[in-house]
Design an enzyme around this catalytic site. Structure first.
Site, PDB file in Angstrom:
ATOM      1  N   TYR A   1     -42.323 -46.292  28.031  1.00  0.00           N
ATOM      2  CA  TYR A   1     -41.700 -45.725  26.826  1.00  0.00           C
ATOM      3  C   TYR A   1     -42.245 -44.332  26.535  1.00  0.00           C
ATOM      4  O   TYR A   1     -41.537 -43.357  26.546  1.00  0.00           O
ATOM      5  CB  TYR A   1     -41.925 -46.664  25.643  1.00  0.00           C
ATOM      6  CG  TYR A   1     -41.182 -46.260  24.393  1.00  0.00           C
ATOM      7  CD1 TYR A   1     -39.828 -46.544  24.251  1.00  0.00           C
ATOM      8  CD2 TYR A   1     -41.823 -45.589  23.349  1.00  0.00           C
ATOM      9  CE1 TYR A   1     -39.130 -46.172  23.107  1.00  0.00           C
ATOM     10  CE2 TYR A   1     -41.142 -45.219  22.204  1.00  0.00           C
ATOM     11  CZ  TYR A   1     -39.794 -45.514  22.085  1.00  0.00           C
ATOM     12  OH  TYR A   1     -39.114 -45.143  20.955  1.00  0.00           O
TER      13      TYR A   1
ATOM     14  N   HIS B   1     -27.927 -50.158  18.374  1.00  0.00           N
ATOM     15  CA  HIS B   1     -29.128 -49.766  19.100  1.00  0.00           C
ATOM     16  C   HIS B   1     -30.092 -50.936  19.279  1.00  0.00           C
ATOM     17  O   HIS B   1     -30.704 -51.087  20.328  1.00  0.00           O
ATOM     18  CB  HIS B   1     -29.831 -48.629  18.355  1.00  0.00           C
ATOM     19  CG  HIS B   1     -30.860 -47.925  19.167  1.00  0.00           C
ATOM     20  ND1 HIS B   1     -30.534 -47.047  20.171  1.00  0.00           N
ATOM     21  CD2 HIS B   1     -32.226 -47.958  19.128  1.00  0.00           C
ATOM     22  CE1 HIS B   1     -31.642 -46.572  20.719  1.00  0.00           C
ATOM     23  NE2 HIS B   1     -32.685 -47.115  20.111  1.00  0.00           N
TER      24      HIS B   1
END
Length: 555
Positions: A323, A521
């Site tokens: 990430y 999302h």
């Protein structure tokens, strides 16, 4: 509730005693929960102005405001508690103390780690003064300030002021000078990611190189032992009340499904509150943590999950995930698809890149703004480690990332297209020169910078995936996903990047985009999530050389 999983939320109220829904409806809520007053007659919430018709997905969000809603009244007469029209892109949230005496108001510049802290003395919790004065506590926006709890007139705060990895201090409501703080939990090796009060004690959730520890302290700062955890993994959902000795917490690892445990701070007894029944035998597999040097020599931690005794001959299909942003730590966690990948003979790796919160605020800052290239270098060098250690080879190495991790994947394949055998980019921020113009994008400016600033424009243009697609380049097989109701990373990012890659592709490797409907999302109905996961895994497996499933295990 949200339509299609949008970040826009409409709050409905249900009487849990009768099961009946009340007529109260609160609209245009985003990035906010509901903080109830102790009398049960209302709650604090944060909302934005109503979006124009048909523009809810892409509308830029500004001017969040904190309100109090009293049950049985219309939203139009809700009490305004706090607003900052001078800071239109800042986030305002409220939290009520467990005893109902105080409202704590948090003011934060978008997704920045720092925040300001205010409070309202609600007086009698059963007759709260919801319109009371909002008084400042810490307003320099120079660190994280998170309230752990309070004891009479002493406030316990988790902060990064003077402690990039965090510490817990005791302060007086009437004295905000940090020089007068009393340190309860000092900064140490682990990053303090959370804390809770139970039975008059403080339980701190520490992370050491992206793995969890739970440590107990008295309010005077005396260490009172640690909670034994099941293994190398992650603690989440720390839940406690100061008027109870029992703490609830979740634990998971790559090979251990998420379970809920209890801990009694008085007796030190651990109990199992919930453990799922998962038909998976983890014994043939192992998880380990390694450290590898990045481009500039920085040691980066990485988890590797594989079959015990895996052959290091460069032939293993491997998925690398990361990430690298927003002070978020990627810790070990079980996922239902992982056993399937391991049973296919795959290796799974998770790299803890700079930009995350693995080693505190300094680690975060080393991967944000003008340092963002460090994140992409850390990821590339993770791939090189896996290849050099013979876990895999470029043709058998796939990379995966979602949201800011999707940006990571997009930048990685445009910078190092020959290093990977396949790529999955989910809901990535691909247009770094215009992201701030849509939905909540401007909230990310403290992390990325914006193209409005000449200096930031240069570093954004240098790595923005959309701006760096080169015609005639052979990009790896790539699958991109987005959702039509994604109002956090709007779908145009994925649409444009997929079109640019398809137009520029210099070889026969496929570039696909998968668009899901009535999802967003973070939300996806279970049936759609299963279908999308199957499509992504099948694409990655086939691209990395898995052409048939393994023989079924004997029963």
């Amino acid at each position: 509730m949200s339509r299609g999983g949008s970040d826009w939320v409409t709050i409905h109220v249900r009487d849990v005693a009768t099961g009946k829904d009340l007529p109260d409806i609160i609209r245009w809520v985003k990035f906010s929960g509901a903080a109830w007053t102790e009398d049960g007659k209302g709650f604090f919430y944060s909302r934005y102005p109503a979006a124009p018709a048909g523009k809810a997905v892409s509308q830029r969000v500004i001017n969040q405001t904190l309100y109090y809603h009293r049950l049985g009244t219309d939203q139009s007469v809700d009490t305004l508690v706090y607003a900052r029209p001078d800071l239109p892109e800042w986030i305002i949230n409220g939290s009520v103390s467990q005893d109902g005496r105080y409202l704590f108001v948090y003011l934060q510049n978008g997704t920045a780690s720092e925040n300001e802290l205010f409070y309202v003395d609600l007086g009698n919790p059963l007759e709260p003064a919801v319109g009371g004065a909002v008084k400042p506590l810490y307003t320099k926006n120079d660190a994280t300030y998170a309230v752990v709890g309070h004891d009479e007139k002493t406030l316990f705060i988790r902060t990064t002021l003077g402690a990039p990895k965090g510490r817990i201090v005791a302060a007086a409501f009437g004295d905000t000078d940090p020089a007068h703080w009393r340190v309860v939990v000092p900064e140490g090796e682990g990053v303090i990611r959370g804390a809770a009060m139970a039975g008059g004690k403080i339980l701190a959730n520490l992370q050491v190189a992206a793995t969890s520890r739970l440590a107990l302290y008295s309010t005077t700062g005396k260490p009172q032992g640690a909670v034994a955890l099941p293994g190398l993994g992650s603690v989440a959902g720390l839940s406690a009340r100061n008027d109870s000795n029992v703490v609830y917490y979740g634990f998971t690892s790559f090979l251990i499904p998420a379970s809920v445990y209890t801990y009694d701070v008085a007796s030190a007894k651990i109990g199992t509150f919930f453990k799922p029944d998962v038909a998976f035998d983890p014994s043939p597999y192992e998880e380990k943590q390694v450290f590898y040097p990045s481009k500039d020599g920085t040691r980066i931690p990485m988890f590797i999950v594989a079959k015990k005794g895996v052959k290091l001959d460069g032939s293993n299909p491997t998925l690398l995930y990361a990430y690298g942003g927003f002070d978020i730590t990627i810790t070990p966690a079980f996922s239902p698809w992982l056993p399937a990948w391991l049973e296919l003979g795959g290796v799974y790796a998770v790299a803890n890149l700079r930009g995350g919160g693995e080693f505190g605020e300094a680690w975060h800052r080393a991967g944000m703004l003008g340092n963002k290239q460090n994140v992409f270098d850390d990821f590339a060098w993770a791939a090189k480690y896996l290849i050099g250690a013979k876990y895999t080879s470029p043709k058998r190495l796939g990379i995966m990332g979602y949201s800011n991790g999707g940006l990571l994947v997009g930048a990685s394949i445009t910078q190092n297209p020959a290093l990977f055998g396949a790529a999955y980019a989910g809901a990535g921020v691909m247009d770094m020169l215009r992201y701030q113009k849509f939905s909540g994008g401007a909230l990310w400016a403290p992390e990325y910078g914006t193209s409005n600033d000449e200096k930031a424009f240069r570093w954004l243009d240098a790595y923005s995936p959309l701006a760096n697609v080169k015609k005639g380049t052979c990009y790896p097989p790539t699958i991109i996903t987005t959702a039509d109701h994604d109002d956090r990373v709007v779908p145009s990012h994925s649409y444009q990047f997929a079109a640019a890659l398809q137009h520029a592709q210099g070889c026969a490797n496929p570039v696909l985009i998968r668009v899901e409907t009535k999802t967003s999302h973070g939300y996806m109905p279970t049936d759609k999530r299963i279908a999308q996961t199957a499509d992504i895994d099948a694409f990655m497996a086939f691209s990395l050389g898995i052409v048939k499933p393994p023989a079924p295990a004997p029963h």
